[in-house]
Design a protein around this motif. Structure first.
Motif, PDB file in Angstrom:
ATOM      1  N   UNK A 175       0.880  -1.039  -0.161  1.00  0.00           N
ATOM      2  CA  UNK A 175       0.034   0.109  -0.022  1.00  0.00           C
ATOM      3  C   UNK A 175       0.753   0.975   0.160  1.00  0.00           C
ATOM      4  N   UNK A 176       1.807   1.056   0.962  1.00  0.00           N
ATOM      5  CA  UNK A 176       2.953   2.491   0.676  1.00  0.00           C
ATOM      6  C   UNK A 176       3.328   2.704  -0.587  1.00  0.00           C
ATOM      7  N   UNK A 177       3.951   1.420  -1.277  1.00  0.00           N
ATOM      8  CA  UNK A 177       4.386   1.667  -2.499  1.00  0.00           C
ATOM      9  C   UNK A 177       3.353   2.231  -3.529  1.00  0.00           C
ATOM     10  N   UNK A 178       2.358   1.632  -3.430  1.00  0.00           N
ATOM     11  CA  UNK A 178       1.002   2.130  -4.436  1.00  0.00           C
ATOM     12  C   UNK A 178       0.738   3.461  -4.165  1.00  0.00           C
ATOM     13  N   UNK A 179       0.798   4.187  -2.896  1.00  0.00           N
ATOM     14  CA  UNK A 179       0.310   5.319  -2.794  1.00  0.00           C
ATOM     15  C   UNK A 179       1.332   6.472  -3.310  1.00  0.00           C
ATOM     16  N   UNK A 180       2.419   6.180  -3.499  1.00  0.00           N
ATOM     17  CA  UNK A 180       3.579   7.176  -4.073  1.00  0.00           C
ATOM     18  C   UNK A 180       4.183   6.668  -5.556  1.00  0.00           C
TER      19      UNK A 180
END
Length: 380
Positions: A117-122
């Motif tokens: 999720x963290x990767x996807x957000x950025x």
């Protein structure tokens, strides 16, 4: 890259070996104490080998981007098509992270600190920076770090009356900071305050008050900086420098990052904390990622080692990430149902978790090896 990614995913999967359980059964063994320490996260400040899993995974997303963009451009894909793919990939990663965190929950567990999720957000911003010049990319990297640090420092630090017990932190916790660094204390900082508002916008079994580990949604912003660092390294790899030059560049960049992160902490500017992904952590962990990449580049591209098992795992990193989250317990329970516990206690009861985990790891590897042999790779 594939071997490094495989190493990272193996570290993650190796949690199944349960070194901590063996250490608790053999408390006087310094070897198991050390292994258990490296297989767990630090409480707040500092770093273990286990703490490098998420930054390495994020870093490698950045390293791979120049190759992905070049490949799509060579196939004649337009900018609009590539950006749409980036947005789609971002959404899938965000939703997949939420889905995996929701397993064994009573309802959808809306949380955004999962690695995917963290990767996807950025990721959409990373894609756009992939089209920027090197100078512009370094400028963006610096602005992310300075802006994130400044936002934390401008948010009021907890005062002496702050109720730490209400947010799951002992009042006498030894990891508390004072002065400027107090702005980065656990569950009393800007990222915690944001989540007490943001996460309560979603349906929940009970109101969100704090994350037990101190993890936060806003960490995706400095995680983007980690991916940007990987992006710059990926550009170096595509320049096809002489091996020795590239190794020197990676080692030097790693040294600068490690020293930079430590200096920020020693000067009381910013601590090295993974759980809220402080700017000092971006530099420190990014430096270690450069060193790890240099090590795998030297082993494989310079000295000719194959490290095929790691490559098998690394080429299906999404597959192993999902499998471990979904069926690890199923495999372990199946072993116990069909074989009982006696075969796993052949070395003594203390080593039962280790042998059970090792066989579970073997099952996962056989699945990935089967997929590798048939060229079945899960891509997002």
């Amino acid at each position: 890259m594939d071997a490094y990614r495989g190493f990272v995913m193996t570290l993650m999967t190796a949690e199944l070996l349960q070194f901590q359980a063996v250490h608790e059964a053999l408390p006087h063994s310094t070897i198991w104490a050390f292994l258990a320490r490296q297989q767990s996260h630090v409480e707040w400040v500092g770093c273990t080998l286990h703490d490098l899993i998420q930054p390495s995974f994020s870093f490698l997303v950045g390293v791979a981007l120049p190759y992905s963009v070049a490949s799509r451009a060579n196939r004649g894909e337009s900018f609009g098509s590539q950006f749409w793919h980036a947005l789609r990939r971002s959404l899938i990663l965000i939703l997949l992270g939420i889905f995996l965190r929701s397993t064994h929950q009573e309802q959808t567990y809306f949380t955004f600190e999962d690695t995917l999720t963290q990767i996807g957000l950025g990721y959409p911003l990373l894609f756009l920076l992939g089209r920027a010049s090197t100078r512009q990319t370094w400028l963006a990297f610096g602005l992310i770090l300075v802006g994130y640090w400044l936002a934390f420092v401008l948010y009021p630090a907890p005062n002496s009356a702050f109720d730490y017990a209400a947010v799951g932190v002992p009042p006498d916790w030894p990891e508390h900071f004072t002065g400027r660094m107090a702005h980065f204390n656990k569950n009393s900082n800007l990222a915690w305050a944001f989540d007490t508002w943001f996460l309560n916008l979603f349906p929940r079994e009970s109101p969100f008050r704090f994350n037990g580990g101190g993890y936060a949604t806003l960490s995706f912003i400095p995680t983007l900086a980690t991916m940007v660092l990987g992006l710059q390294v990926g550009r170096w790899l595509r320049l096809k420098w002489a091996p020795n030059k590239l190794l020197r560049q990676l080692i030097f960049a790693g040294l600068i990052g490690i020293i930079g992160g430590l200096i920020l902490q020693l000067l009381g500017i910013c601590p090295v904390v993974k759980r809220i992904w402080t700017p000092a952590w971006v530099l420190f962990s990014g430096g270690l990622c450069c060193w790890l990449l240099a090590g795998f580049y030297g082993l494989i591209d310079v000295w000719g080692f194959r490290l095929k098992p790691l490559i098998v795992v690394g080429m299906n990193s999404i597959a192993i990430y999902i499998l471990v989250h979904l069926i690890d317990r199923f495999i372990i329970d199946s072993f116990h149902i069909h074989f009982g516990r006696a075969p796993f206690q052949v070395l003594g009861a203390a080593y039962e978790p280790l042998l059970t985990g090792a066989l579970t790891l073997a099952v996962f590897y056989l699945i990935l090896r089967w997929m590798y042999n048939r060229r079945l790779f899960i891509r997002i």
